[in-house]
Design a protein around this motif. Sequence first.
Motif, PDB file in Angstrom:
ATOM      1  N   MET A   1       0.847  -1.188   0.000  1.00  0.00           N
ATOM      2  CA  MET A   1       0.000   0.000   0.000  1.00  0.00           C
ATOM      3  C   MET A   1       0.886   1.241   0.000  1.00  0.00           C
ATOM      4  O   MET A   1       1.761   1.377   0.860  1.00  0.00           O
ATOM      5  CB  MET A   1      -0.897   0.001   1.244  1.00  0.00           C
ATOM      6  N   ASP A   2       0.677   2.181  -0.961  1.00  0.00           N
ATOM      7  CA  ASP A   2       1.488   3.386  -0.962  1.00  0.00           C
ATOM      8  C   ASP A   2       0.921   4.404   0.018  1.00  0.00           C
ATOM      9  O   ASP A   2      -0.181   4.256   0.542  1.00  0.00           O
ATOM     10  CB  ASP A   2       1.592   3.979  -2.373  1.00  0.00           C
ATOM     11  N   ALA A   3       1.702   5.453   0.258  1.00  0.00           N
ATOM     12  CA  ALA A   3       1.336   6.431   1.285  1.00  0.00           C
ATOM     13  C   ALA A   3       0.012   7.106   0.979  1.00  0.00           C
ATOM     14  O   ALA A   3      -0.828   7.300   1.870  1.00  0.00           O
ATOM     15  CB  ALA A   3       2.449   7.467   1.423  1.00  0.00           C
ATOM     16  N   GLN A   4      -0.202   7.450  -0.280  1.00  0.00           N
ATOM     17  CA  GLN A   4      -1.444   8.141  -0.641  1.00  0.00           C
ATOM     18  C   GLN A   4      -2.660   7.245  -0.454  1.00  0.00           C
ATOM     19  O   GLN A   4      -3.694   7.667   0.065  1.00  0.00           O
ATOM     20  CB  GLN A   4      -1.363   8.626  -2.093  1.00  0.00           C
ATOM     21  N   THR A   5      -2.523   5.975  -0.863  1.00  0.00           N
ATOM     22  CA  THR A   5      -3.632   5.033  -0.661  1.00  0.00           C
ATOM     23  C   THR A   5      -3.913   4.847   0.815  1.00  0.00           C
ATOM     24  O   THR A   5      -5.072   4.830   1.255  1.00  0.00           O
ATOM     25  CB  THR A   5      -3.301   3.676  -1.304  1.00  0.00           C
ATOM     26  N   GLY A   6      -2.838   4.705   1.607  1.00  0.00           N
ATOM     27  CA  GLY A   6      -3.000   4.529   3.045  1.00  0.00           C
ATOM     28  C   GLY A   6      -3.682   5.707   3.690  1.00  0.00           C
ATOM     29  O   GLY A   6      -4.578   5.548   4.529  1.00  0.00           O
ATOM     30  N   LEU A   7      -3.291   6.932   3.291  1.00  0.00           N
ATOM     31  CA  LEU A   7      -3.914   8.128   3.861  1.00  0.00           C
ATOM     32  C   LEU A   7      -5.365   8.248   3.447  1.00  0.00           C
ATOM     33  O   LEU A   7      -6.212   8.691   4.220  1.00  0.00           O
ATOM     34  CB  LEU A   7      -3.134   9.369   3.437  1.00  0.00           C
ATOM     35  N   ALA A   8      -5.679   7.836   2.234  1.00  0.00           N
ATOM     36  CA  ALA A   8      -7.075   7.881   1.781  1.00  0.00           C
ATOM     37  C   ALA A   8      -7.935   6.949   2.621  1.00  0.00           C
ATOM     38  O   ALA A   8      -9.071   7.291   2.988  1.00  0.00           O
ATOM     39  CB  ALA A   8      -7.154   7.509   0.300  1.00  0.00           C
ATOM     40  N   ILE A   9      -7.421   5.776   2.925  1.00  0.00           N
ATOM     41  CA  ILE A   9      -8.148   4.837   3.776  1.00  0.00           C
ATOM     42  C   ILE A   9      -8.301   5.402   5.182  1.00  0.00           C
ATOM     43  O   ILE A   9      -9.371   5.318   5.797  1.00  0.00           O
ATOM     44  CB  ILE A   9      -7.420   3.476   3.817  1.00  0.00           C
TER      45      ILE A   9
END
Length: 409
Positions: A1-9
């Motif tokens: 999971m990349d940082a942007q995906t993680g932050l979106a979640i």
Amino acid sequence: MDAQTGLAIATSPNDIAAIPNLVGDINEFVKNLENGGNEARHKLLLKARDLVQALETPRETMIKHTWAQPGAAAGLITGVDTGLWVLMARDGDKPQKVAEGRESWNIPCRLLRHLAAMGYLAETGPGEYKLTNFTKSMSLPVISGGYIALLGGIGRSSIEFHKFLRKTNWRNPIDATKTSMHLAYGTDLPNAFEYLRSIGYGPHTNNHMGGYRQGRLPWMHESIYPVAKQLFPGADSKPDAPLVVDIAGGLGHDIAEFQKMYPDHPGRLILQDLPVVIADVKDLDSNIERIGYDFHTEQPIKGARAYFMHSIMHDWPDDVCKRILSRIAEAMKPGYSKLLIFDCVIPRTGAYWENTAGDMLMMTQLSALERTQDNWYDLIEGNGLGLKIVKIWRCSDTDVENLIECELA
């Protein structure tokens, strides 16, 4: 999971798609609330919890765990320690103005503001609050005692449990002399109970022992254990014959309830606990005998009809429990005496949250455990003590304890 995906979640609701169905379920459960008793209330409570968790974002949950709940604990504990909840309850069910430095309100007002934001107080104006039913209940020692003892006294044990596991190579704790509590508080006292007494929190601990069981049916209720059918028939009717020995019975809540429910019982009722605990016993029927006793030593009452323990075994790992059970077995009369254990029995799946919470408390404070049915059979029948389980008398799925009836094999 990349940082942007993680932050979106982390900044999106946990399960927004589940909201319509959860709301529908809640509406249906509300219809059964009035006539469904505690089981219907419990189902609705769990659905409401699911709804909150689905609506929350992971970031909000993180802030709740790391900021909000510790802050609320600080306010609630301080309110107990200063006597604030008692004073507010005495002033009545009305809005009460708080002012810094007001006599008898020796508490930073910011704590009350946070408790109102968390829903534990009702804010009725600037610096003005009204008790909720919860904070009214905090004026009762059986409700407030756990905040001083468990959170204020030994609460660091669970917060620092990961440090304890680090030192023990992540092994399941089973040594009562080496616990997270010992590490967190740098004490060499035998256990958490001794430590709490040493810092003056013994009475708060005793009050909590009476408080956590409130709202539950007592073990001798006919819907749990039919005393009149199981215990009284065959019991020695002589006045000096011991009927029930309540071992480590604290302030006597269980034995007092038994006396109240069965005033015409045969024989003697006996409360046992450490002398320091017995000294705190008040308002107990004078017909109930009180004996200072350490359950690690020889049981002085021989051949009783029933030896009873409520939430005692879960405080200790198996090796200690075996020693406790051996002392009881030595005193039991074959074919006559019973051992009655009122304690948690965790199902293999679908465990009730209070049971798992108790297990976490036992693990992090005492290196002990709440037991499954398999655990209980291993402990009682698998240790060569000569005991057998006759029956596990089960309560409902939302009750924490069940009654385990044992006899000599």
